[in-house]
Structures are given as structure tokens and as C-alpha cells.
Design a protein around this motif. Sequence first.
Motif, PDB file in Angstrom:
ATOM      1  N   GLY A 171      26.529 -23.814 -27.581  1.00  0.00           N
ATOM      2  CA  GLY A 171      26.388 -22.242 -28.099  1.00  0.00           C
ATOM      3  C   GLY A 171      25.073 -21.787 -27.877  1.00  0.00           C
ATOM      4  N   ASN A 172      24.014 -22.534 -27.425  1.00  0.00           N
ATOM      5  CA  ASN A 172      22.984 -21.882 -27.074  1.00  0.00           C
ATOM      6  C   ASN A 172      22.606 -21.491 -25.510  1.00  0.00           C
ATOM      7  OD1 ASN A 172      21.854 -22.624 -29.640  1.00  0.00           O
ATOM      8  ND2 ASN A 172      20.938 -24.418 -29.040  1.00  0.00           N
ATOM      9  N   CYS A 173      23.848 -22.107 -24.913  1.00  0.00           N
ATOM     10  CA  CYS A 173      23.648 -21.916 -23.425  1.00  0.00           C
ATOM     11  C   CYS A 173      24.550 -20.600 -22.869  1.00  0.00           C
ATOM     12  CB  CYS A 173      24.380 -22.810 -22.502  1.00  0.00           C
ATOM     13  SG  CYS A 173      23.952 -22.983 -20.780  1.00  0.00           S
ATOM     14  N   SER A 174      23.979 -19.656 -22.439  1.00  0.00           N
ATOM     15  CA  SER A 174      24.565 -18.656 -21.883  1.00  0.00           C
ATOM     16  C   SER A 174      25.138 -18.335 -20.615  1.00  0.00           C
ATOM     17  CB  SER A 174      23.664 -17.317 -22.173  1.00  0.00           C
ATOM     18  OG  SER A 174      22.399 -17.378 -21.253  1.00  0.00           O
ATOM     19  N   ASN A 175      24.376 -19.037 -19.635  1.00  0.00           N
ATOM     20  CA  ASN A 175      25.024 -19.077 -18.278  1.00  0.00           C
ATOM     21  C   ASN A 175      26.252 -19.766 -17.901  1.00  0.00           C
ATOM     22  OD1 ASN A 175      24.241 -21.649 -17.778  1.00  0.00           O
ATOM     23  ND2 ASN A 175      22.295 -20.900 -16.861  1.00  0.00           N
ATOM     24  N   ALA A 176      26.797 -19.197 -16.747  1.00  0.00           N
ATOM     25  CA  ALA A 176      28.250 -19.686 -16.381  1.00  0.00           C
ATOM     26  C   ALA A 176      28.296 -21.291 -16.277  1.00  0.00           C
ATOM     27  CB  ALA A 176      28.729 -19.178 -15.057  1.00  0.00           C
ATOM     28  N   ALA A 177      27.346 -21.903 -15.757  1.00  0.00           N
ATOM     29  CA  ALA A 177      27.220 -23.190 -15.555  1.00  0.00           C
ATOM     30  C   ALA A 177      27.327 -24.233 -16.687  1.00  0.00           C
ATOM     31  CB  ALA A 177      25.838 -23.611 -14.671  1.00  0.00           C
ATOM     32  N   CYS A 178      26.884 -23.663 -17.929  1.00  0.00           N
ATOM     33  CA  CYS A 178      27.117 -24.113 -19.267  1.00  0.00           C
ATOM     34  C   CYS A 178      28.467 -24.280 -19.276  1.00  0.00           C
ATOM     35  CB  CYS A 178      26.523 -23.235 -20.240  1.00  0.00           C
ATOM     36  SG  CYS A 178      24.802 -22.934 -20.069  1.00  0.00           S
ATOM     37  N   LYS A 179      29.542 -23.680 -18.979  1.00  0.00           N
ATOM     38  CA  LYS A 179      30.799 -23.836 -19.109  1.00  0.00           C
ATOM     39  C   LYS A 179      31.407 -25.146 -18.677  1.00  0.00           C
ATOM     40  CE  LYS A 179      35.245 -21.498 -18.355  1.00  0.00           C
ATOM     41  NZ  LYS A 179      35.754 -20.546 -17.596  1.00  0.00           N
ATOM     42  N   PHE A 180      30.859 -25.404 -17.453  1.00  0.00           N
ATOM     43  CA  PHE A 180      31.242 -26.704 -16.527  1.00  0.00           C
ATOM     44  C   PHE A 180      30.210 -27.819 -17.115  1.00  0.00           C
ATOM     45  CE2 PHE A 180      32.549 -22.986 -14.236  1.00  0.00           C
ATOM     46  CZ  PHE A 180      33.588 -23.104 -14.223  1.00  0.00           C
ATOM     47  N   GLY A 181      29.253 -27.886 -18.262  1.00  0.00           N
ATOM     48  CA  GLY A 181      28.517 -28.752 -18.789  1.00  0.00           C
ATOM     49  C   GLY A 181      27.371 -29.071 -17.906  1.00  0.00           C
ATOM     50  N   TYR A 182      27.017 -28.267 -17.275  1.00  0.00           N
ATOM     51  CA  TYR A 182      25.508 -28.355 -16.553  1.00  0.00           C
ATOM     52  C   TYR A 182      24.538 -27.222 -17.038  1.00  0.00           C
ATOM     53  CZ  TYR A 182      27.630 -31.350 -13.035  1.00  0.00           C
ATOM     54  OH  TYR A 182      28.006 -32.184 -12.389  1.00  0.00           O
ATOM     55  N   ASP A 183      23.213 -27.515 -17.133  1.00  0.00           N
ATOM     56  CA  ASP A 183      22.192 -26.764 -17.739  1.00  0.00           C
ATOM     57  C   ASP A 183      21.192 -26.733 -16.650  1.00  0.00           C
ATOM     58  OD1 ASP A 183      20.271 -25.478 -18.924  1.00  0.00           O
ATOM     59  OD2 ASP A 183      19.569 -27.046 -20.501  1.00  0.00           O
ATOM     60  N   PHE A 184      21.180 -25.528 -15.720  1.00  0.00           N
ATOM     61  CA  PHE A 184      20.199 -25.330 -14.950  1.00  0.00           C
ATOM     62  C   PHE A 184      19.037 -24.215 -15.515  1.00  0.00           C
ATOM     63  CE2 PHE A 184      24.206 -25.764 -12.204  1.00  0.00           C
ATOM     64  CZ  PHE A 184      23.887 -27.369 -11.766  1.00  0.00           C
ATOM     65  N   SER A 185      18.874 -24.428 -16.775  1.00  0.00           N
ATOM     66  CA  SER A 185      17.775 -23.464 -17.373  1.00  0.00           C
ATOM     67  C   SER A 185      16.709 -23.800 -16.761  1.00  0.00           C
ATOM     68  CB  SER A 185      17.731 -23.426 -18.769  1.00  0.00           C
ATOM     69  OG  SER A 185      17.867 -24.887 -19.420  1.00  0.00           O
TER      70      SER A 185
END
Length: 1164
Positions: free
Chosen positions: A505-519
Amino acid sequence: MSSSSPSHSTPAEGAAVDDFLAPDSGLRPPGPTPSQSRFQVDLVAEAASATQDKSPSSDASTTVPSSDTATPPAAPDGPGPADPGTGGEEAKGRFRVVNFADPGSVGSAASPEAAPSEYVQNGDTVMSETSLHSSTGGGQHHYHYDTHTNTYYLRTFGHNTIDAVPNIDFYRQTAAPLGEKLIRPTLSELHDELDKEPFEDGFANGDELSPAEEAAAKESAESKGVVKFGWIKGVLVRCMLNIWGVMLFIRMSWIVGQAGIALACLIVAMATVVTTITGLSTSAIATNGFVRGGGAYYLISRSLGPEFGGSIGLIFAFANAVAVAMYVVGFAETVVELLAGVDAIMTDATNDIRIIGTITVILLLGISVAGMEWEAKAQIFLLIVLITAIFNYFIGTFITVKSKESVGFFGYDASIMWENMGPDFREQTFFSVFSIFFPAATGILAGANISGDLADPQMAIPRGTLLAILITGIVYLGVAVSTGSCIVRDASGNANHTISSAFLGNCSNAACKFGYDFSSCLPEVDSCKYGLQNDFQVMSTVSGFGPIITAGIFSATLSSALASLVSAPKVFQALCKDNIYPGLGMFAKGYGKNNEPLRGYILTFGIALAFILIAELNVIAPIISNFFLASYALINFSVFHASLANSPGWRPSFKYYNMWVSLAGAVLCCVVMFIINWWAALLTNVIVMALFIYVSYKKPDVNWGSSTQALTYHQALTHTLQLSGVEDHIKNFRPQCLVMTGYPNSRPALLDLVHSFTKNVGLMICGHIRTGYRRPNFKDLATDQARYQRWLLRSECKAFYTPVFAEDLRQGTQYLLQAAGLGRLKPNTLVLGFKNDWRDGDMMNVETYISMIHDAFDFQFGAVVLRLKEGLDVSHIQGQDELLSSQEKSSGTKDVVVSIDTSKDSDADSSKLSSKAASLQNSPAIQKDDDDDGRATTQPLLKKDKKSPTVPLNVSDQRMLEASQQFQKKQGKGTVDVWWLFDDGGLTLLIPYLLTNKKRWKDCKIRVFIGGKINRIDHDRRTMATLLSKFRIDFSDITVLGDINTKPKKEHTSAFEEMIEPYRLKEDDLEPDAAERLKNSEPWRITDNELELYRAKTNRQIRLNELLKEHSSTANLIVMSLPLARKGAVSSALYMAWLEVLSQDLPPIILVRGNHQSVLTFYS
């Protein structure tokens, strides 16, 4: 054509061309009688010989195919049955084709039965060589000639006429590579009287080739087995390889990361718009006539002229040479990266680039020198590799692999596409990204650059170039959309950077959808090495098999390098062949069957190697892009310019162009130049302008019918018409002079003096009246007109030469006074040389001369008469015979022999009837002299020459030559004395003012002399000073002559009486009837009544000469009011005597009389 067998053919009734068939005067049969045609044929002999046409040994040939596109059949060059000899070869010269078929084909091609089926057999066009006899019926001479060409052009529609039907071979240039040049019957042959020798016509306007082009054309015509490419191998493959550079694989993904999908597509579209417009313009130019080798240079130079073509050709060839280095260094850098990956660096990175680059360019040179065929095969191989790499990438985008997710590749996904749709510029702007991409779109001229090696450039260049732009544009757009749709902008490459579902819920970029956090990949920290923004090799990662992308990068760089390595020498060779830059002629030589520019290859190799050794191309790359863009801009401008000029010769078969679109394309190219790199754009413009100025100054001797010429004509015509709609105004008055020079170089002093005050101010027409011809030769007149006009141009004399035939000098002058000029550009002043020899010849000549002055006044012209005491006409002092032609070839000649022409010419010359006319050879010696105006001066060199015997010049001729050149030199400090005795509207004052404004005369001061009364001299001087100051004319002194009406000295009056004694009528000593008859037969005679009536005017002329000698004996030039004589009242002998006594024994004097309409005004 109707078809019939040779044996039943109708005899040719008008086919023999005797004068052309006789090899020399010794063998020439007697000419035709007035009742016989030059082109008659012995009918009996022809009918008898018709049966021989079937024999394979006869020099017969098949007819021309009915289709224009079919190859014209060539006659075998084997000897005929009769003795060929030199006569036979000579006989073929007139209507003969240039090329002949192989002797081996004699048996088959010459035999009518063996003729190819598509050729129609026609009795009208098959004829035996023994059928041509002399038209006098003598059968003893048999002339051998190419029967096909002769009979085909001598027989039209089966009628006995030599008028020829339309044929493509008439329109070829000499020795054109595509086929044979044939010469149609000349107008003279069809039109002239039978007993008149026809003219030998040369080529039609603009058909001549330069020596370089002719040599190239002959080489092309003679070469066998030349490799020529179609539109796919020659243009499409080359353009695609050149456009798809390394940018496709290592920069396209980065551009999408920076600009986003939408703006990346816009960037590609903008670049494609520029290249498409340029492609359309290239297609239009390439289809407007036959295209030879030289690519962009050839297209621009033949459209805009040698100035633009020469400047762009040089930098375009140089840009291609440097581009070789750029592409090779790109290849070497990739290789060095691979070597670094396996720890196989040889020395250090920079030196490794140099080593690998040098080896690569040597290998590429080897492929190029091996010939175009090998180079084309290499290009096909590289294209296959490149296309494989592109497919490999697109296939890879559909294959999602878990291991690639950590580097940002997740496969096609709408959320990734939406996220990457907008821009995310990091240290870049839209235009900086555009400038990085644009060089990837260049290369559209790769096919056009080898235009000389294409089988059909007119079809291949438009089709191949435009299709290449379309395909590459689609691929660029496809890569932009696909990379933006399946790769995120930033990725760490760390597989552990995953995110739990609790934090989604706190992740907004497209990578979050695939389970990656490149923040953690913050742009300011620049910590991540993967993703669109960070990894240049991301396409290699995404692809199905990574090494194929590396092979694609190699293919893209090497193919572009190879294309540039071939383009540069080809363009440079074409430039050198045209001799635009004289010092570069050595590179024009070609070798082998394909005329390969080996010297150009070596030069290109040297330039490329030098830049490879620099190994730093970040500075030179933008300059190359700008050089290419400058070429594109000029190609676009060429189409606009040609369309604007509205020349009938601009008829491209490619119709999908628009002049305003082309202009927009040219402007876009210039804008893009400054967007990419403003200082490189400025540098490019400076270099182009410098080369343009250099070529303009050198004025190469070429005529390509450029649109610049067409536009000049169009503007001249438009402005002349506009001018005709405007009333004349005093402020805009210009002396427009009709100068009776005869041949322009026969009276140099007259030409030079008038040119001094008309140059860049008014019109000057050199009139030449040719008289004394029983039968005028108008062809010679036209030839002379062109020849002497060229002489005037080369002498930098701004004048027109206008010769006319007339019964006598007066009639010719009337023709010129009425018809010379155009609209407002018409003469208003007649300029004559003084008739120094008026007392030596027939006095009717004096009557004619004086009548010319009267006619000028009748036509409301002003009149100017120049007198030098030594005389004006130097035509009897002869230079070398070939002087004029050598002057046409070069600006000046070095050693010229002056001799005396002892032959007389029946051609009477204008403004000096008793003089020998200047024939073509009677040209004074011309030598280039570096004086102020850069004029080619008339300077004879008194030298003995072994080849041509000379007669030493006598003293009077020597003086005349020196006097004739006095106005070509800078006039030192001196005076121009203006004797403004009578107000003629101001022309007497305007001419000296214009003269002293010129460089040569600027050190001379104007002194004004006026008549007045002794008791009011100061008042008259002040009045004249006021008038001159209002006219804004500078003067150094005003002299008022109060003693003009004083009686002249007795000895001078006696000398005058003695001079006119032979010309008096003396009617008091004759019977009235006898006196009347004598006056009618000799109207120039002076009557006693007339002499008494004009005694005061006679005394005034004698007195004025005394005053002139007193006041102006040291002047550089005297300008004096011309005395007027009333028509019909003053005899021509008396008027001539006035002019003689007024102007004798003085410095150069011009007698001026305007038409009494104001030419000066003091109003603003």
C-alpha cells in the motif's frame, strides 16, 4: 513503320550526304549542280544493291526498335566488302553512332534473317553501303558508312527527306555512358540553299560536357562488366545500415528513460520528418535527369551550381571520412569493454581503442579496395546480422525470466508503460536528448552517394531511400514503445530488494506490483546501475540471446563505417573530376572496371586513421552531424530554389514534393543544427561560406544549367518588366551608352573610357555594324556575338556586344538606335570614335558619319565623340591568331606576339569606315594586369616568337598602342577639364562627375570652364559655383572665358581655309545647273553662301582650339560641349572641319551633347 523485306524495299530517294562522306577534297566528287540536292541518291545503284542486303558481310543492320526504351541496335564494325580505307572511317563521322557491337556478332546481327524478333524489318531502313553514289551520277566512288544510322535518319516515314524523327539518341550528351550520341540534321542542312555549304553545327545549348565529364563518360562507355546495383542492394540496404547505428542498441532505451515514451516517439517523429522531407527532395532532384556519381555533391552542384556544390561537396566528403573514424571508435570501444570483462586488456583502454581501431580500418579499407561487389556482399552479411539482433531483442521482450526482474525487466505491463509515458529528465532537456538521438537518423544519403554505381539511379534513389526511412522509423518507434512498456526506469540489480505484501500500500511505482522495491534508487544519489536511465546495455539484457545484440552493435558500427568509407572517396572523386578546386585534380583518377577512386580511398583512410588515433570523438561528433545537416538543408533548398525559378528544365518524374515543404525542411535542418550544438553550427556555416566565397571568386568554367541561373533570369525578367511600368525620373537618370566600338577589342580606349563611367551605373552596349557582304553569314554573326560577349565578361567589362548586318554604317546605326536594349534598359547616348582619317578616304563616308550624329539627335539621344590624336582603332595591329580563343580558356596569356596584319578585310567596321575591320584574328594581345578594377588590359608584348613571324611595329603604331591603354591605368593627380559652354541638360557635367567617382580617376580634380562677358566675369563665376554646389558636384576651379569671341590668329584661319579648300563647291565659278548637279551628287560639298553665313561659328571653333591649348594642354581629359550643326543647312564637310579644328593637337577630348532634357537636379 511499315514492315517489308529488304529485297522489295522502296529505293531511298534522298539519302546520300556527299559532303560528309568524302574523306578529303582530293576524293570529293564534284558538288551538285543547282538543280540537284546534296542528299540525292543514285536510284539505279540502290535498287541493284538492295539484294546484297541479305549478305552477312554487308554493313547492314536492323532497324531501330519501335520502343524508346529498347536498346538501340549497333552496327558491326567489321569492314564491308569494298575497300574501307580512311574514306570509309571518315564517311561514318556525320550520322554515326559512337559505339559498335562486337565483331563476333557480324554474322548474326548483320543478317536480316537473324535479326531479333522484336525488331521490325523495314525496307526503308535497310540499305547497302554500295548504294551511295555522288549526286552527279558518277558511280566510280563508293562511300562506306553505317547504313542503319544513315538510312534511318535520312528517310522519314518512307519519304525522301533527311528530316529526322524524334529519337532519344539525339538528346544524349557526347559519349554518354547510357548509349550512343547521334547528331540530328542541322537546320542549315535542311534550310540552306543547295549551292551553299552547310554549317557544321556543334551541340545544342548546354549539351557540351566539360573535358573531365567527357573523359568520365568515355570511360563509362568503354568499360565492360561494370558492377551496377539495383535499388535494394544499392540503396535500401545501405541506407538502413547507415541509419541503424549504435544508437539503436545502446542509446534508445536511455532516451526513453529520460523523455518518456510519448516524447521519445515525438523525438523519433521529428527526426523522421526532417529526413523524410530531405528524402522527398533528394528523390525530386534525382529524378530530374540522369544522375552520375557523386551523390549529395552531384545533386546539389547540378541544382544550385558549383558554388554551393563545391563548398558542400568538400565538407560532405570530409564528414564522411571522419564518420569512418567515429564508427570505428564506437566499434573499438565495445570490443575494449568486452576485453575488460574477461580481463584481457592489452595496454590501457585508450591505446587499445587505437590499436583495434587501426586494425579495423585497415580491414575495411581492404574490403573497399577489393571492389564494390565485395563491399556490397559485406553489407548484405552485416544487414542480416543486424536484423537478427533486432528480432532477437523483440523476441526477448516477450520472454520473461525471473533472473532479469532484479535489473528492471518485467515483461509488457500497462502500469510500467503508464509510468514511463511521461518524461523524467535528469541533467538533460528535451532538446539535448533530441540532439543525442538525431545523428541516429542521418545516413539517408548512403545510397545516393554511390549514384554512379546504381543501375537506375532515378528509380533506385527515391524507392530505396524513402522505404529505408519508413522501415527504420517504424523500428525506432517500436523499440521506444517496447522498452518503455517492459522495463522500469531504475533497478538496483539486487534480487533481495523485494517487498512484502504488507507494505504494498505504501509503494507507488510499477516495480512494487511485481514485488520489488527500488525506492533506494534515488536519482540524486545515482546508486543504481540498472534500468532504462542507468544501463546502456539494457537491450542486450532483455534480448533472447545477449551476444547477438553485441554482434548487432558490431554490425551497425562496421556497416556505417564501411558505407562512409565508400561514400567519401566517391563524392571526393566526383568533386575533383569537375575541377572545382584545381589543386585536387590528382584524386579524380579512377582504376579498374568500376573506376574505383583508389587515391581517394587512401586519403579517406589517412583522415580516418588520424581521428582514430585521437580516440576522443566527443568534440568532433557534433561537427559531423552538422556537416550532414548542412548537406540536407541545401538539398531541400535546391528543390525550393528550382521550383521558385520556374525553369522549364525542372520536371522531376517524382511528383510527391512541394517547394514550401522543402523550404520548411531546409529551415528545420538549420534549426536542428543549432539545437545539436550551436558553436558547431556556427563553425559549419563559416566553413561553408568561406568555401562558397572561394569558389565564387575562382569562377570554375562549368555550366550545369543550375537553378541559380534560372532564378537570375526569372528575376531579371520580372524586374525589367517592373521597371518598364515606372516613368523615368531625373534623379534616376543614367548614361546608357551605345558605343560604336566595332569588335570590342579593336578600340580599347573607347571601350575603357565609357566603361569607366558606366560600370555599375548604366548600360553599355558595344555596337558593331558589319557591311560589305554580298550574302550575310548570320551563323558567323551569332558565333561572334557569343565569342565577344565571353571576351567582355573575361575582361571584366560590364557591357553587351551587339553586332548587326547592314547595307551601310548609317543604316546599321539606325537599326541599333531603334532596336538595341530592352524596356527601360535602352541606350540614351550614342558614343562614337572621332573619324581621324576623314580627309583620306571617300567623302561619302564623312556624309554617313555626320548623318549618324544627326540620327542620334533625331532619336532624342545624346551624342559623345572621343578623340585621341594618335587614333583609336588598333585592329590592324595583330596578336597571335589563337589569341581570342586562348583568352576564352584562361584569364590572360603571358607571352603574346604583336605583329602587323597586312591583309585587308572587306568587312567595313563601325564608326571608322576606311579602317580595316577587325577579323576574328585581329585581336589585340590581351594580358591580365592587376590594376585597380582587376580588368584584363590590352598589353602587347613586343617579343619575337619562333613560331610566328612578326613585323616590328612602326613608331605611330607603337604610340597608338600606348595611347589605347591609357585609360586602363590609374590616372595620377591631374585634372578633368569641363568646357561647359552650352547647356545640354547637364550630360557634359554628369559624365566627368561619374568618371572622377571611380578608383582610377579619383585623384583627378574637375575644373570648369564657361563662356562669359569680360565685364561680369566674377558674377558669372559666382553663379556657376552656386549651381555646382546645388548639384553637389565638387570642383577645384571655375574659369570664365571672356575672350571666346575674339578673332582667332590669322595663321590658324588660313590653315582652316586651306583644309576645307578641296571640299568647297565654288558655285560662283560654275554654271548654276552644273553647280546644282555637283551639289546633288556630292552633298558634302561646302557652298560659298554657307561658308559666309557660318563665318562667326567657324571662327569660334578655331578660337576655342587656341583657348584649349592655352588652358587645358596638360589635362588628363577634356570634356567639351559638342557644337551643333543644323541638319540640311551645314554640309557634312564643314561640320567635320569644325570638329577637326576644335579638337586637334589636344590631350584626349570627348565632345558631349545631351538631348537637352535635364539629367541633373538639385531637388530631393
